[in-house]
Design an enzyme around this catalytic site. Structure first.
Site, PDB file in Angstrom:
ATOM      1  N   SER A 161       1.233  -1.262   0.163  1.00 41.16           N
ATOM      2  CA  SER A 161       0.169   0.127  -0.098  1.00 41.16           C
ATOM      3  C   SER A 161       1.191   1.488  -0.377  1.00 41.16           C
ATOM      4  CB  SER A 161      -0.814  -0.197   1.088  1.00 41.16           C
ATOM      5  OG  SER A 161      -0.193  -0.071   2.256  1.00 41.16           O
ATOM      6  N   HIS A 195      -5.228  -3.150  -2.981  1.00 39.83           N
ATOM      7  CA  HIS A 195      -4.721  -2.114  -3.589  1.00 39.83           C
ATOM      8  C   HIS A 195      -4.825  -3.179  -5.113  1.00 39.83           C
ATOM      9  CE1 HIS A 195      -4.512   0.577  -1.080  1.00 39.83           C
ATOM     10  NE2 HIS A 195      -4.172   0.148  -0.602  1.00 39.83           N
ATOM     11  N   LYS A 252     -12.165   1.253  -2.200  1.00 43.09           N
ATOM     12  CA  LYS A 252     -10.211   1.376  -2.920  1.00 43.09           C
ATOM     13  C   LYS A 252     -10.747   1.335  -4.701  1.00 43.09           C
ATOM     14  CE  LYS A 252      -7.969   1.091   0.342  1.00 43.09           C
ATOM     15  NZ  LYS A 252      -7.080  -0.173   1.935  1.00 43.09           N
TER      16      LYS A 252
END
Ligand SMILES: *Cc1c(COP(=O)(O)O)cnc(C)c1O
Length: 387
Positions: free
Chosen positions: A177, A205, A237
C-alpha cells in the site's frame, strides 16, 4: 471532582501532552484537513477507477436507500443479513473464482478477524515486513508465534518456515500500500505448498486495477483457490464504495462465520452499500477502458518522472511514491504542492520505516493526461527540495 481524581487527570494529561509535543518536534504530528475544495487535483485517493462518484453507482445507491433505508439495523447473524448482501457475496465469489465470499464492514476488520479465527497459541504466522497495519495487528493479537520477514525476502521466509512446527500461515499484501510494488506471489504459492503453510493475500490495491477483468494480482497470475486459499479484498478503493470481503473455500467461510469476532460482533454494512457495490462490480468487469486509461497515466507519470530525475520507487501500480526521507521535508513539499493546486499526501513513520518518508502519489482513471503533465512540471520546479 475530588482532589485525587483531579491529580490523576493532571498526571495523565501531562503525559499525553508531552507525547503530542514529541510528535510535533519530530515532524510526525498528524492532522486532518477538511476536503471540500474543488479547485485542487486529487493525487492521493485510492479511488483508482473513479467509481466513488460514478453516476450509475450513485443511482444504484439511491434506489436501494429507498427500498432498504440506511442502516442494516444489526449484525449479520442477528437480522442484518439482507438479500442484497447475499447476492453481492455470490457475485464476489464468482468474480474471484472462489467457492464462497463473506462481507466484512471494513478491510481492517476482515484482516484482524480472519487471522484471529484461523490461528491460536502455538501456531505460526509469517508476515512481510511492509504488510498493512491491519494484517500486522491481526497477527499480533492472534496469540500465534509472530514472525516478520524482510520485504519480499523469500530466502528468509523459507528459513523461518523450516524451523517452525505446527499450523503455519503466510500473510502478504498483494500490491504494497505504501510502496506500490507487488508481492512475489507465484513463489509464495510454491513456498506455502512445500511447507504445508496456508497463504493469505490482501488484494486491497489489486482488485479492480490488475488482471483482465480487474480480478487483481491473482487474476493476472492466474492463481486459483488452491494456490491462494485465503483472499481478502476491499471495496473502499477501486470499487469506490465501502467495506471488504474474504473469499475462499466453503470451509473457510463457514469457519469465519462461526469464529471471526469482527464479523460476529459488529453491525452489517448498510444494504444500499452492497447494492452500490453490485453496480460498481459490473463496471469494474466491463468498463475495461478505465484500467487501460489508468495504465496509460502510470506510464506517462513514470516516464516523465524518470526524465526529470525524480526519486521514483520501483512500482508499476497506480501507487507511485517519491522517496523523500526526511519527514519535515516531505510535509513541506506536500504543502507546496497544495499551494500549486495538487493534493498529494506526505506519508511518514510509523506508517513507513524511519527516514523513508515519502510523497505518495496515486493515479486514477479520471485524471487527465494534462493533470499529470502539470504535476510533473510542478515537481520539477520543487526538485531542489526533493533530494
Ligand atoms: C486500506 C487497506 C486495508 C483496510 O481496508 P479498509 O476497508 O479501509 O479498512 C487493508 N489492507 C490494505 C493493504 C489496505 O490498503
Amino acid at each position: 471532582m475530588n482532589l485525587l481524581t483531579k491529580t490523576c487527570e493532571t498526571m495523565i494529561s501531562s503525559k499525553l501532552i508531552s507525547h503530542l509535543e514529541t510528535l510535533k518536534a519530530q515532524g510526525l504530528y498528524r492532522s486532518r484537513r477538511i476536503f471540500d475544495d474543488k479547485t485542487v487535483v486529487n493525487f492521493c485517493s485510492n479511488d483508482y477507477l473513479g467509481l466513488a462518484k460514478n453516476e450509475t453507482v450513485i443511482a444504484a445507491f439511491k434506489k436501494a436507500v429507498d427500498i432498504y433505508g440506511i442502516g442494516s439495523g444489526s449484525a449479520h447473524l442477528i437480522c442484518g443479513h439482507s438479500n442484497t448482501h447475499h447476492v453481492l457475496e455470490e457475485e464476489l465469489a464468482e468474480f474471484t473464482g472462489r467457492e464462497r465470499a463473506l462481507l466484512f464492514s471494513t478491510g481492517y476488520m476482515a484482516n484482524v478477524g480472519t487471522i484471529n479465527a484461523l490461528l491460536e497459541r502455538g501456531d505460526n504466522v509469517f508476515e512481510d515486513k511492509l504488510n498493512h497495519a491491519s494484517l500486522i495487528d491481526g497477527g499480533l493479537s492472534s496469540g500465534a508465534n509472530f514472525k516478520r520477514y524482510p520485504h519480499a525476502d523469500l530466502k528468509q521466509l523459507e528459513k523461518l518456515l523450516s524451523t517452525a512446527s505446527g499450523q503455519k500461515l503466510i500473510v502478504t499484501d498483494g500490491v504494497f500500500s505504501m510502496d506500490g510494488d507487488v508481492a512475489p506471489l507465484r513463489e509464495l504459492t510454491a513456498l506455502s505448498k512445500q511447507n504445508a503453510a496456508l497463504l493469505m493475500v490482501d488484494e486491497a490495491h489489486g482488485f479492480g486495477v490488475l488482471g483482465k477483468t480487474g480480478g487483481g494480482l491473482i487474476e493476472q497470475l492466474n492463481l486459483t483457490q488452491n494456490d491462494v486459499p485465503i483472499l481478502m479484498g476491499t471495496l473502499g478503493k477501486a470499487f469506490g464504495t465501502f467495506g471488504a470481503f474474504v473469499a475462499g473455500s466453503e470451509t473457510l467461510i463457514e469457519t469465519l462465520i462461526q469464529s471471526a469476532r469482527t464479523y460476529i460482533y459488529t453491525t452489517a454494512l448498510p444494504p444500499a452499500i452492497a447494492e452500490a457495490t453490485r453496480a460498481s462490480l459490473k463496471i469494474v468487469i466491463h468498463e475495461t477502458w478505465r484500467r487501460e486509461k489508468l495504465q496509460a497515466l502510470i506510464t506517462q507519470f513514470k516516464t516523465g518522472a524518470e526524465q526529470l530525475n525524480l526519486p521514483l520507487m520501483p512500482s508499476d501500480s497506480p501507487i507511485q511514491p517519491l522517496l523523500i526521507g526526511d519527514s519535515f521535508r516531505a510535509t513541506q513539499i506536500s504543502q507546496q504542492l497544495l499551494e500549486s493546486g495538487f493534493l498529494v499526501s506526505a506519508i511518514r513513520p510509523p506508517t513507513v520505516p524511519k527516514n523513508k518518508a515519502r510523497l505518495r502519489i496515486t493515479l486514477s482513471a479520471l485524471h487527465e493526461f494534462d493533470d499529470v503533465s502539470r504535476l510533473l512540471e510542478t515537481l520539477h520546479r520543487l526538485q531542489k527540495n526533493l533530494k
